[in-house]
Scaffold this motif. Structure first.
Motif, PDB file in Angstrom:
ATOM      1  N   LEU A  86       0.816  -1.212   0.000  1.00 21.90           N
ATOM      2  CA  LEU A  86       0.000   0.000   0.000  1.00 21.90           C
ATOM      3  C   LEU A  86       0.849   1.261   0.000  1.00 21.90           C
ATOM      4  O   LEU A  86       0.318   2.370  -0.099  1.00 21.90           O
ATOM      5  N   ARG A  87       2.166   1.111   0.112  1.00 25.31           N
ATOM      6  CA  ARG A  87       3.041   2.271  -0.049  1.00 25.31           C
ATOM      7  C   ARG A  87       3.055   2.734  -1.507  1.00 25.31           C
ATOM      8  O   ARG A  87       3.431   3.866  -1.794  1.00 25.31           O
ATOM      9  N   ASN A  88       2.700   1.818  -2.423  1.00 28.44           N
ATOM     10  CA  ASN A  88       2.779   2.110  -3.856  1.00 28.44           C
ATOM     11  C   ASN A  88       1.401   2.405  -4.434  1.00 28.44           C
ATOM     12  O   ASN A  88       0.382   1.881  -3.964  1.00 28.44           O
ATOM     13  N   ASP A  89       1.380   3.220  -5.486  1.00 25.21           N
ATOM     14  CA  ASP A  89       0.142   3.440  -6.216  1.00 25.21           C
ATOM     15  C   ASP A  89      -0.241   2.170  -6.968  1.00 25.21           C
ATOM     16  O   ASP A  89       0.588   1.287  -7.207  1.00 25.21           O
TER      17      ASP A  89
ATOM     18  N   TYR B 298      -0.276  15.781  15.809  1.00 26.43           N
ATOM     19  CA  TYR B 298      -1.091  15.659  14.596  1.00 26.43           C
ATOM     20  C   TYR B 298      -0.258  15.937  13.352  1.00 26.43           C
ATOM     21  O   TYR B 298      -0.342  15.214  12.351  1.00 26.43           O
ATOM     22  N   TYR B 299       0.586  16.960  13.419  1.00 31.33           N
ATOM     23  CA  TYR B 299       1.422  17.308  12.267  1.00 31.33           C
ATOM     24  C   TYR B 299       2.457  16.219  11.983  1.00 31.33           C
ATOM     25  O   TYR B 299       2.642  15.807  10.830  1.00 31.33           O
ATOM     26  N   VAL B 300       3.137  15.745  13.021  1.00 27.06           N
ATOM     27  CA  VAL B 300       4.185  14.732  12.844  1.00 27.06           C
ATOM     28  C   VAL B 300       3.608  13.450  12.258  1.00 27.06           C
ATOM     29  O   VAL B 300       4.166  12.862  11.320  1.00 27.06           O
TER      30      VAL B 300
ATOM     31  N   LEU C 231       2.243   9.449   7.675  1.00 26.00           N
ATOM     32  CA  LEU C 231       1.250   8.759   6.841  1.00 26.00           C
ATOM     33  C   LEU C 231       1.490   9.006   5.358  1.00 26.00           C
ATOM     34  O   LEU C 231       1.090   8.191   4.517  1.00 26.00           O
ATOM     35  N   GLU C 232       2.151  10.102   5.012  1.00 19.16           N
ATOM     36  CA  GLU C 232       2.388  10.410   3.605  1.00 19.16           C
ATOM     37  C   GLU C 232       3.343   9.425   2.934  1.00 19.16           C
ATOM     38  O   GLU C 232       3.471   9.421   1.711  1.00 19.16           O
TER      39      GLU C 232
ATOM     40  N   PHE D 274       2.768   6.409   2.703  1.00 18.74           N
ATOM     41  CA  PHE D 274       1.896   5.405   2.101  1.00 18.74           C
ATOM     42  C   PHE D 274       1.047   6.061   1.017  1.00 18.74           C
ATOM     43  O   PHE D 274       0.464   7.123   1.228  1.00 18.74           O
ATOM     44  N   ALA D 275       1.002   5.401  -0.129  1.00 17.37           N
ATOM     45  CA  ALA D 275       0.133   5.898  -1.191  1.00 17.37           C
ATOM     46  C   ALA D 275      -1.329   5.788  -0.770  1.00 17.37           C
ATOM     47  O   ALA D 275      -2.167   6.597  -1.177  1.00 17.37           O
ATOM     48  N   PHE D 276      -1.645   4.776   0.026  1.00 15.31           N
ATOM     49  CA  PHE D 276      -2.998   4.581   0.548  1.00 15.31           C
ATOM     50  C   PHE D 276      -2.914   4.590   2.075  1.00 15.31           C
ATOM     51  O   PHE D 276      -2.224   3.757   2.667  1.00 15.31           O
ATOM     52  N   HIS D 277      -3.597   5.537   2.674  1.00 16.44           N
ATOM     53  CA  HIS D 277      -3.483   5.668   4.124  1.00 16.44           C
ATOM     54  C   HIS D 277      -4.726   6.347   4.675  1.00 16.44           C
ATOM     55  O   HIS D 277      -5.530   6.936   3.943  1.00 16.44           O
ATOM     56  N   ILE D 278      -4.870   6.253   5.970  1.00 16.62           N
ATOM     57  CA  ILE D 278      -5.941   6.978   6.651  1.00 16.62           C
ATOM     58  C   ILE D 278      -5.541   8.443   6.778  1.00 16.62           C
ATOM     59  O   ILE D 278      -4.373   8.797   6.615  1.00 16.62           O
ATOM     60  N   SER D 279      -6.502   9.283   7.058  1.00 16.00           N
ATOM     61  CA  SER D 279      -6.182  10.650   7.465  1.00 16.00           C
ATOM     62  C   SER D 279      -5.930  10.630   8.966  1.00 16.00           C
ATOM     63  O   SER D 279      -6.532   9.840   9.693  1.00 16.00           O
TER      64      SER D 279
END
Length: 873
Positions: free
Chosen positions: A681-684, A818-820, A825-826, A828-833
């Motif tokens: 899920l790190r990849n598109d 929250y910022y860190v 999370l960025e 991962f190409a697919f991740h939660i907010s």
């Protein structure tokens, strides 16, 4: 005080007064200040300040103040002995504070030791390699002419090593490597060995090794030669000399000659093998093409600076080499000693990203900060109790510096005892910790020079950091005020206590939010609809050369059971398909190919994995039989594309059906499946083509899961009946899937463990602080109760301040956390907010902990009998 106008600024004056006793101050103060003033005019402020500090320190050298060397040593030994005795008695007398501080220190130091052991292990990868700084791993990047996307990885063909050795003077040696499992015969029974590695004979020129038996110069210089590790030599040949003996390898029982025995390769290495066979045994030494890139290539350079010159020479060289290939190919070199922590590509051993080590080191630092702040808070809170002790000792002649080192000594003694206890705890919990993180951290690492140095530095650092402020604070008490009974905590001390409490709980809030986000992402990984079904699917390695008829028979026998739903043969499972192909249309120019992943499958693959066909049909048994025809040119292929792959040609799913396309060779598209996650899920999402084939290296068995032991037993018995020559082994697709996120899983476990430790330590500190602070307000509470205050009102007064501090901690820490975590999370190409509810949970949890911790003592004080507190007045 010296002549007017000759005094140094306040800072130097305070330093002088703090370091010198009263008698010495009266005798030399004026002379020193006058000398300082002269230097100030001649040499400037900086040099004058430095020389002034030096002069004060020199006063403590033996002989300067009329004490000979022997008396000086004797006095200091006696002073040290007395200080130690006083520290021991003080700690024993104040058992509550000592226990709280020791528990905090033991938990904190143990946590830091475990984290340090893990970080030390990860950073020690390949440090035993003498040539690590001049070894490079070759990375290949290619794109087809007209294509918009490129592929990149550590895959190379067999051509790269000889071409690099021949072309570039910077390359001293080149080594090709490949690792796979192999079937060996042990006592007449087939055994699968996972650590079977093939390498060129130049392996021994580049990498560290220790040959016990055999000659490394000839050990791998021909086909069908193998070097065993010491443990494998004992496993297969016992105590006899294995050199010169035969070892049967593979389905065909190819005879390999044992040419050497070497020590077991270290665990902290990018290579983990039990057998090292000659690369020429693979029969792929051709230099025909840069394609067929299924191997890993390393180069030993002349020196470390050669990385720069190679980076300049490789692009123009490969531009010429790939001019007529219809593709652009380039190679770069990764520094071997940076691969494990910095490379996105794993070959033989999973990498650990350096950012995870930074996160763990940060957690360790935060834990230490909490421990230090707890010590400082409790020490300053107890200042009223120790004020009379300090006052009496000052009246008796104790200087400020003597008191300072007395309190530092207490801190050092407490930290020293805690470190000893922590070593014992680490020794006891290390096996369980290894199971948690799937590592082999050794007990011997605790006694290594590096770790002992770290521990000593940690002890000294904690002693000074935790004890310095209380020591300075307590040693400055004015004896007259203390002994008259008018002493009380200064506003600065109260402000410091409150600030440290806010910081402690701010750290707790940060760690709670971070842990919730990490767990949320891991749950997302586990629960996301991947587009295929991985539950209750067993993967069995069957080998690429296993007879087609035997596999068909095995499939039929397995499907005879009502517990077996589907059986499929394929090259890769849907968990991780990573194979480089190119696709094109007969109507397009040959050089306008599109990079794509592809997987050979049979007609049962889609039903077994639950892929969703959205247009066309699945493969039929007839489609698979058409790929058995010989020669290759007569084989007929059919294709099933994902939506993304069809979109590369501008087709909708319906438009793709019946179209002709080229992959292996020209064939017909018969179906389109919905896109699914066949990589991390790190990849598109990438385009994928499934093509009909009768071959593949694994069998996927879908079971109903109602009676797992019975199903597994049936599969094993059927296997042994039809394929007795192959060892039976299996694993579930869920295990393969989890293995892709090994680093994240380990991070989640460690975050849970050490965040809990940090929260417990913060609560422990608040528990001790609230106990002392409320104890000092008992008379106030008693008076309020006599005047009619209710239990709730008293509890609100006592706990309200602590609750306010916790609320401030929540407000300050939440946006930072929250910022860190949003940045993490960025990756991962697919991740939660980053969920807002994580902040709410952290706030409620921390507030609840603060209320309970401080409320215990507050409730006890509110329910106490006022007469007991007031009768002493």
């Amino acid at each position: 005080m010296g002549k007017k106008g000759t005094q140094p600024p306040g800072l130097a004056q305070r330093f002088f007064r703090w370091f010198c006793d009263k008698d010495l101050l009266a005798s030399i103060e004026g002379d020193l200040f006058e000398l300082y003033h002269e230097r100030l005019q001649k040499e400037g402020k900086l040099r004058a300040d430095l020389r002034f500090v030096r002069d004060v320190l020199l006063l403590f050298r033996p002989g300067i103040i009329g004490i000979n060397s022997k008396e000086y040593k004797t006095n200091h030994i006696d002073m040290f002995r007395n200080n130690f005795k006083i520290a021991r008695r003080t700690l024993w007398k104040n058992k509550a504070a000592t226990i709280i501080n020791m528990l905090g220190l033991i938990v904190g130091i143990t946590s830091c030791m475990l984290i340090a052991l893990f970080i030390q292990h990860e950073m020690s990868y390949d440090t035993f390699q003498p040539n690590a700084e001049r070894i490079g791993r070759v990375v290949m990047e290619y794109s087809f002419d007209g294509g918009e996307e490129s592929s990149k990885g550590t895959f190379t063909s067999t051509k790269v090593a000889p071409v690099f050795s021949r072309t570039f003077p910077e390359v001293e040696k080149a080594i090709r490597m490949n690792q796979s499992s192999a079937i060996l015969q042990l006592g007449g029974n087939p055994v699968t060995e996972a650590g079977f590695m093939y390498a060129d004979s130049t392996f021994f020129d580049a990498f560290a090794y220790k040959i016990i038996q055999g000659d490394p110069k000839i050990a791998l210089n021909g086909p069908r030669k193998v070097v065993l590790t010491e443990s494998m030599a004992k496993k297969y040949f016992g105590e006899s000399n294995p050199v010169g003996q035969a070892l049967e390898v593979g389905d065909n029982k190819t005879v390999y000659e044992v040419t050497g025995v070497m020590e077991d390769y270290p665990y902290n290495s990018q290579f983990r093998f039990d057998f090292l066979a000659s690369f020429s045994s693979l029969g792929v030494n051709q230099e025909e093409s840069y394609w067929n890139a299924n191997y890993t290539t390393y180069v030993l350079l002349q020196d470390e600076s050669s990385f720069g010159s190679m980076a300049e020479k490789l692009p123009p060289f490969m531009e010429k080499e790939s001019a007529d290939l219809g593709a652009t190919i380039n190679f770069t070199l990764e520094h071997f000693d940076r691969v494990h922590l910095y490379s996105p590509y794993s070959d033989f051993v999973p990498n650990t990203h350096i950012k995870y080590l930074y996160m763990l080191a940060g957690i360790a630092l935060l834990i230490l900060v909490i421990v230090c702040f707890t010590y400082i808070n409790l020490s300053t809170a107890r200042s009223v109790e120790r004020a009379k002790e300090v006052g009496i000792r000052k009246v008796s002649g104790a200087g400020q510096s003597q008191l300072f080192w007395q309190f530092i000594g207490e801190s050092f003694l407490l930290c020293g005892l805690s470190v000893v206890a922590s070593f014992i705890v680490v020794y006891l919990v290390l096996p369980s910790f290894n199971n948690l993180i799937d590592r082999e951290l050794m007990l011997g690492d605790l006694l290594s020079l590096t770790f002992l140095t770290f521990t000593l530095a940690l002890t000294l650092g904690l002693s000074l950091i935790a004890g310095a402020y209380p020591a300075i604070f307590l040693s400055k008490f004015q004896p007259m005020k203390v002994l008259k009974g008018i002493f009380k905590n200064t506003p600065s001390a109260k402000w410091l206590q409150q600030s440290l409490t806010v910081f402690q709980f701010g750290i707790s809030v940060f760690l709670i939010i971070a842990t919730l986000v990490v767990q949320g992402q891991l749950n997302y990984i586990q629960s996301r609809d991947l587009g295929y079904d991985r539950a209750h699917i067993i993967s069995l390695p069957i080998g690429w050369n296993t007879d087609f008829q035997k596999i068909n028979t095995l499939k039929k026998e397995l499907k005879a059971s009502s517990q077996i739903l589907e059986v499929s043969r394929a090259a890769s499972s849907p968990v991780n398909i990573n194979s480089g192909y190119s696709m094109n249309l007969p109507t397009r120019p040959e050089n306008e190919v599109i990079s794509v992943n592809a997987n050979p499958i049979d007609e049962n693959f889609i039903p077994a994995t639950g892929l969703k066909v959205i247009a066309g049909t699945n493969f039929t048994e007839q489609h698979i039989r058409q790929t058995e025809i010989e020669p290759w040119e007569k084989k007929e292929f059919h294709y099933i594309m994902t939506e993304s792959a069809a979109g590369k040609f501008g087709w909708s799913p319906e438009e793709a059906i019946g179209k002709e396309m080229i992959l292996n060779q020209q064939g017909t598209v018969v179906g389109v499946v919905k896109d699914f996650h066949f990589q991390s899920l790190r990849n598109d999402l990438q385009p994928l083509v499934l093509f009909s084939a009768s071959w593949g290296g694994r069998l996927l068995v879908k079971i109903n899961g109602e009676n797992m032991p019975e199903s597994l037993s049936f599969i094993e018995k059927t296997w042994e009946k039809i394929l007795p020559e192959r060892p039976y082994s299996y694993h579930f697709l869920d295990e393969d899937y989890d293995r892709m996120y090994q680093s994240e899983m380990q991070l989640g476990k460690l975050m849970n463990l050490f965040s809990t430790c940090a929260i417990v330590l913060a609560c422990l500190g608040l528990f001790g602080l609230s106990s002392y602070m409320i104890q000092q307000r008992l008379k106030e509470v008693s008076i309020r109760k006599v005047l009619g205050a209710s239990t709730f009102q008293v509890l609100n007064i006592l706990s309200g301040n602590f609750v306010r501090l916790v609320l401030i901690a929540i407000v300050l820490a939440s946006p930072i956390a929250y910022y860190v975590m949003s940045s993490w999370l960025e990756d991962f190409a697919f991740h939660i907010s980053a969920p807002w509810w994580a902040v709410m949970v952290a706030a409620v949890l921390t507030l609840g902990i603060g209320l309970i911790t401080s409320g215990i003592h507050g409730l006890k004080a509110a329910l106490s009998n006022p007469a007991n507190s007031l009768k002493s007045e």
